[in-house]
Write an enzyme that holds these catalytic residues in place. Structure first.
Site, mmCIF file in Angstrom:
data_model
loop_
_atom_site.group_PDB
_atom_site.id
_atom_site.type_symbol
_atom_site.label_atom_id
_atom_site.label_comp_id
_atom_site.label_asym_id
_atom_site.label_seq_id
_atom_site.Cartn_x
_atom_site.Cartn_y
_atom_site.Cartn_z
ATOM 1 N N THR A 132 0.803 -1.224 0.000
ATOM 2 C CA THR A 132 0.000 0.000 0.000
ATOM 3 C C THR A 132 0.837 1.276 0.000
ATOM 4 O O THR A 132 1.935 1.310 0.575
ATOM 5 C CB THR A 132 -0.919 0.010 1.252
ATOM 6 O OG1 THR A 132 -1.439 1.326 1.447
ATOM 7 C CG2 THR A 132 -0.175 -0.383 2.526
ATOM 8 N N GLU A 134 0.272 3.607 1.832
ATOM 9 C CA GLU A 134 0.391 4.040 3.237
ATOM 10 C C GLU A 134 1.802 3.797 3.773
ATOM 11 O O GLU A 134 2.203 4.398 4.774
ATOM 12 C CB GLU A 134 -0.628 3.316 4.109
ATOM 13 C CG GLU A 134 -2.046 3.835 3.965
ATOM 14 C CD GLU A 134 -2.218 5.262 4.474
ATOM 15 O OE1 GLU A 134 -1.931 5.508 5.642
ATOM 16 O OE2 GLU A 134 -2.626 6.131 3.669
ATOM 17 N N TYR A 156 -1.679 0.223 10.944
ATOM 18 C CA TYR A 156 -1.967 -0.459 9.669
ATOM 19 C C TYR A 156 -0.726 -0.457 8.780
ATOM 20 O O TYR A 156 -0.296 -1.492 8.264
ATOM 21 C CB TYR A 156 -3.138 0.246 8.968
ATOM 22 C CG TYR A 156 -3.323 -0.156 7.513
ATOM 23 C CD1 TYR A 156 -3.939 -1.359 7.179
ATOM 24 C CD2 TYR A 156 -2.888 0.667 6.473
ATOM 25 C CE1 TYR A 156 -4.116 -1.728 5.842
ATOM 26 C CE2 TYR A 156 -3.056 0.310 5.145
ATOM 27 C CZ TYR A 156 -3.674 -0.888 4.831
ATOM 28 O OH TYR A 156 -3.833 -1.241 3.512
ATOM 29 N N LYS A 160 1.681 -3.499 7.468
ATOM 30 C CA LYS A 160 1.858 -3.733 6.028
ATOM 31 C C LYS A 160 3.337 -3.647 5.636
ATOM 32 O O LYS A 160 3.756 -4.206 4.637
ATOM 33 C CB LYS A 160 1.031 -2.720 5.227
ATOM 34 C CG LYS A 160 -0.469 -3.040 5.207
ATOM 35 C CD LYS A 160 -0.783 -4.137 4.200
ATOM 36 C CE LYS A 160 -2.281 -4.344 4.046
ATOM 37 N NZ LYS A 160 -2.627 -5.345 3.035
HETATM 38 P P1 NAP Z 1 -11.692 -4.331 2.017
HETATM 39 O O1 NAP Z 1 -12.816 -3.974 1.103
HETATM 40 O O2 NAP Z 1 -11.663 -3.803 3.395
HETATM 41 O O3 NAP Z 1 -11.627 -5.920 2.073
HETATM 42 C C1 NAP Z 1 -10.815 -6.590 3.009
HETATM 43 C C2 NAP Z 1 -11.061 -8.082 2.907
HETATM 44 O O4 NAP Z 1 -10.257 -8.738 3.880
HETATM 45 C C3 NAP Z 1 -12.522 -8.493 3.194
HETATM 46 O O5 NAP Z 1 -12.828 -9.588 2.363
HETATM 47 C C4 NAP Z 1 -12.440 -8.944 4.653
HETATM 48 O O6 NAP Z 1 -13.435 -9.860 5.014
HETATM 49 C C5 NAP Z 1 -11.082 -9.637 4.620
HETATM 50 N N1 NAP Z 1 -10.525 -9.842 5.954
HETATM 51 C C6 NAP Z 1 -10.334 -8.927 6.945
HETATM 52 N N2 NAP Z 1 -9.769 -9.503 8.017
HETATM 53 C C7 NAP Z 1 -9.598 -10.826 7.708
HETATM 54 C C8 NAP Z 1 -9.088 -11.940 8.399
HETATM 55 N N3 NAP Z 1 -8.618 -11.868 9.650
HETATM 56 N N4 NAP Z 1 -9.070 -13.138 7.763
HETATM 57 C C9 NAP Z 1 -9.557 -13.263 6.514
HETATM 58 N N5 NAP Z 1 -10.079 -12.249 5.811
HETATM 59 C C10 NAP Z 1 -10.089 -11.038 6.404
HETATM 60 O O7 NAP Z 1 -10.291 -3.929 1.347
HETATM 61 P P2 NAP Z 1 -9.936 -3.614 -0.185
HETATM 62 O O8 NAP Z 1 -10.107 -2.174 -0.415
HETATM 63 O O9 NAP Z 1 -10.602 -4.601 -1.068
HETATM 64 O O10 NAP Z 1 -8.354 -3.860 -0.173
HETATM 65 C C11 NAP Z 1 -7.798 -5.138 -0.480
HETATM 66 C C12 NAP Z 1 -6.383 -5.216 0.055
HETATM 67 O O11 NAP Z 1 -5.583 -4.209 -0.536
HETATM 68 C C13 NAP Z 1 -6.247 -5.008 1.557
HETATM 69 O O12 NAP Z 1 -5.176 -5.822 1.995
HETATM 70 C C14 NAP Z 1 -5.864 -3.545 1.694
HETATM 71 O O13 NAP Z 1 -5.163 -3.339 2.885
HETATM 72 C C15 NAP Z 1 -5.005 -3.369 0.467
HETATM 73 N N6 NAP Z 1 -4.980 -2.027 -0.139
HETATM 74 C C16 NAP Z 1 -6.127 -1.382 -0.442
HETATM 75 C C17 NAP Z 1 -6.077 -0.158 -1.085
HETATM 76 C C18 NAP Z 1 -7.335 0.582 -1.466
HETATM 77 O O14 NAP Z 1 -7.240 1.792 -1.715
HETATM 78 N N7 NAP Z 1 -8.482 -0.078 -1.573
HETATM 79 C C19 NAP Z 1 -4.829 0.398 -1.421
HETATM 80 C C20 NAP Z 1 -3.673 -0.311 -1.116
HETATM 81 C C21 NAP Z 1 -3.748 -1.538 -0.490
HETATM 82 P P3 NAP Z 1 -14.907 -9.366 5.545
HETATM 83 O O15 NAP Z 1 -15.685 -9.040 4.295
HETATM 84 O O16 NAP Z 1 -15.378 -10.537 6.274
HETATM 85 O O17 NAP Z 1 -14.665 -8.142 6.393
HETATM 86 O O1 F7E Z 2 -8.938 8.239 4.170
HETATM 87 C C1 F7E Z 2 -9.297 11.705 5.356
HETATM 88 C C2 F7E Z 2 -8.390 10.803 6.167
HETATM 89 O O2 F7E Z 2 -10.000 6.183 5.082
HETATM 90 C C3 F7E Z 2 -8.394 9.087 3.192
HETATM 91 C C4 F7E Z 2 -7.305 2.189 2.633
HETATM 92 O O3 F7E Z 2 -7.852 1.508 1.536
HETATM 93 O O4 F7E Z 2 -6.085 3.661 1.192
HETATM 94 C C5 F7E Z 2 -7.029 3.623 2.241
HETATM 95 O O5 F7E Z 2 -6.549 4.319 3.377
HETATM 96 C C6 F7E Z 2 -8.115 10.456 3.785
HETATM 97 C C7 F7E Z 2 -7.338 10.452 5.103
HETATM 98 O O6 F7E Z 2 -8.318 6.042 3.159
HETATM 99 C C8 F7E Z 2 -12.620 11.425 6.750
HETATM 100 O O7 F7E Z 2 -7.880 11.474 7.310
HETATM 101 C C9 F7E Z 2 -11.269 13.018 6.186
HETATM 102 O O8 F7E Z 2 -6.369 11.469 5.054
HETATM 103 O O9 F7E Z 2 -10.553 6.929 2.726
HETATM 104 P P1 F7E Z 2 -9.556 6.803 3.801
HETATM 105 P P2 F7E Z 2 -6.789 5.883 3.603
HETATM 106 O O10 F7E Z 2 -6.582 6.152 5.033
HETATM 107 O O11 F7E Z 2 -5.990 6.678 2.625
HETATM 108 C C10 F7E Z 2 -4.803 3.080 1.512
HETATM 109 C C11 F7E Z 2 -3.934 3.166 0.285
HETATM 110 C C12 F7E Z 2 -4.909 1.729 2.095
HETATM 111 O O12 F7E Z 2 -4.013 0.909 1.949
HETATM 112 C C13 F7E Z 2 -6.012 1.487 3.064
HETATM 113 O O13 F7E Z 2 -6.290 0.090 3.189
HETATM 114 O O14 F7E Z 2 -9.367 11.062 4.075
HETATM 115 N N1 F7E Z 2 -10.652 11.835 5.908
HETATM 116 N N2 F7E Z 2 -12.480 12.793 6.713
HETATM 117 C C14 F7E Z 2 -11.462 10.839 6.234
HETATM 118 N N3 F7E Z 2 -11.314 9.504 6.144
HETATM 119 C C15 F7E Z 2 -12.352 8.725 6.558
HETATM 120 N N4 F7E Z 2 -12.247 7.385 6.444
HETATM 121 N N5 F7E Z 2 -13.488 9.269 7.099
HETATM 122 C C16 F7E Z 2 -13.677 10.611 7.221
HETATM 123 O O15 F7E Z 2 -14.717 11.079 7.689
#
Ligand code: NAP
Ligand code: F7E
Length: 353
Positions: A132, A134, A156, A160
């Site tokens: 990620t 992050e 987190y 990671k």
């Molecule tokens: P998401 O919608 O939150 O999905 C997370 C998945 O992980 C869900 O299927 C969840 O199951 C499962 N899970 C959580 N804890 C688990 C556990 N202990 N054992 C087995 N399964 C578990 O996340 P996403 O946005 O699809 O992201 C997919 C991956 O990419 C994650 O690893 C995330 O950290 C990473 N990532 C995401 C982004 C982004 O912007 N979306 C960017 C960079 C990296 P449930 O449905 O049961 O909760």
């Molecule tokens: O926050 C600001 C918050 O929770 C984005 C995950 O998929 O991407 C995701 O992480 C920004 C932050 O995503 C609210 O402070 C303001 O600066 O949508 P987010 P994230 O933290 O960037 C990365 C790449 C991952 O890997 C993660 O799994 O938005 N923000 N107001 C807020 N964020 C949330 N959630 N809620 C608010 O009300």
């Protein structure tokens, strides 16, 4: 027929990746958690499709914190490719449950790598690790590339970071085909409701139909490089089709503040906003409603609430995905405007009852 095992198949990316791999003729196996209410809404479409369910698409109960279960499943499935997408993926919530996040997001990755190694599958099973942006946290360079040093800013991101390096280590130590995709934020109508983009499009749609008064947000100044999840799962697949296992940044190269995301969302409904005040006192007020939805001039539609602030914030992310564009032939099809349009249209449909 290639076999893929997707952890996190019930999540946003898991769903898009399952769609992609099934369309390419893969047999897809997914890990689901036991939950008291069903958690398969995103992939329910496959249960209803008798040609796919139990023929090309299989779900298995398990958890990333349970090594014996993961090892047994990998032994039974003998996958060609494992996509480790499962994670406690919410950055803010990771401050409330840091130990569990480390166990799931950090050690969970080790469990998968060890299972493949101990089962003697290192030559046959490729592994994709969901890393990620992050990891860059307090950014040391703008834009961020595969060479930019990491400076994680949340439990987190620290978990990671372990997962990233243990993947690199197993690749180097045991010659495994194990790769990190360092993906920047990617969104879609299937994004979880408590990530900021979906929170915005969902609440704006509810306000449009008089189902909510106001959207409460945290830090409006942070900037993210947002892409569409559909484009990003294609990159995951490409990463595992290369001759050599390597790590790749996947990003659009465009960064936008949370405030501008809000402005763009309202603009799609023909509503003009003005932001007033600073920090906790900042609000957004409707200046003009040229559209058909229930917004009134002078209405306060956004308020800042400090409960959404994070103890340590990631202020700016912008990725340079030149390596992926050159080596993988990958480039995003969606821009931010098209992404927001798809998200707000889907949420308007959801609440237009
Ligand atoms: P998401 O919608 O939150 O999905 C997370 C998945 O992980 C869900 O299927 C969840 O199951 C499962 N899970 C959580 N804890 C688990 C556990 N202990 N054992 C087995 N399964 C578990 O996340 P996403 O946005 O699809 O992201 C997919 C991956 O990419 C994650 O690893 C995330 O950290 C990473 N990532 C995401 C982004 C982004 O912007 N979306 C960017 C960079 C990296 P449930 O449905 O049961 O909760
Ligand atoms: O926050 C600001 C918050 O929770 C984005 C995950 O998929 O991407 C995701 O992480 C920004 C932050 O995503 C609210 O402070 C303001 O600066 O949508 P987010 P994230 O933290 O960037 C990365 C790449 C991952 O890997 C993660 O799994 O938005 N923000 N107001 C807020 N964020 C949330 N959630 N809620 C608010 O009300």
């Amino acid at each position: 027929m290639k076999k893929a095992f997707i952890t996190g198949i019930t999540g946003q990316d898991g769903m898009y990746l399952a769609d992609l791999l099934l369309s390419k003729g893969y047999e897809v196996h997914g890990l689901r958690r036991r939950t008291s209410l069903l958690n398969t809404q995103r992939i329910d479409k496959y249960f209803a499709d008798s040609a796919t369910y139990s023929h090309k698409f299989y779900l298995h109960y398990g958890d990333l914190t349970d090594s014996s279960n993961l090892t047994r499943l990998i032994q039974e499935i003998q996958p060609d490719e494992i996509y480790n997408l499962a994670a406690m993926s919410h950055v803010h919530i990771s401050f409330s449950m840091p130990e569990y996040t480390a166990n799931c997001d950090g050690i969970g990755t080790l469990r998968i790598l060890e299972a493949v190694r101990l089962l003697g599958l290192t030559k046959t099973t490729k592994i994709y690790q969901a890393s990620t942006s992050e990891l860059y946290g307090l950014v040391q360079e703008v834009p961020q590339t595969e060479k930019t040093p990491f400076y994680p800013r949340s439990p987190y991101a620290v978990a990671k970071m372990y997962a990233y390096w243990i993947t690199v280590n197993y690749r180097e130590a045991y010659n495994m085909f194990a790769c990190n995709g360092i993906l920047f934020n990617h969104e879609s109508p299937y994004r979880g409701e408590n990530f900021v983009t979906r929170k915005i499009t969902r609440e704006v749609a509810r306000m449009a139909y008089n189902l909510a008064d106001c959207l409460h947000l945290g830090n409006l100044n942070s900037k993210r490089d947002w892409g569409h999840a559909k484009d990003y799962v294609d990159a995951m697949w490409r990463i595992l089709q290369q001759d050599k296992p390597e790590d790749y940044v996947i990003s659009t190269g465009v960064t936008t503040s949370i405030r501008d995301f809000v402005i763009k969302t309202f603009a799609l409904l023909d509503v003009e906003l003005a932001f007033e005040g600073t920090h906790e006192n900042e609000t957004a007020v409707v200046v003009k409603n040229n559209g058909k939805y229930a917004f009134k001039a002078g209405q306060v539609v956004v308020k800042v609430h400090p409960k959404f602030y994070r103890p340590t914030e990631v202020d700016l992310l912008i990725g340079d995905s030149s390596k992926a564009r050159q080596k993988l032939g990958w480039q995003p099809k969606y821009n931010l405007d098209a992404l927001i349009k798809e998200m707000i249209d889907a949420d308007l449909k959801l609440f237009n009852k």
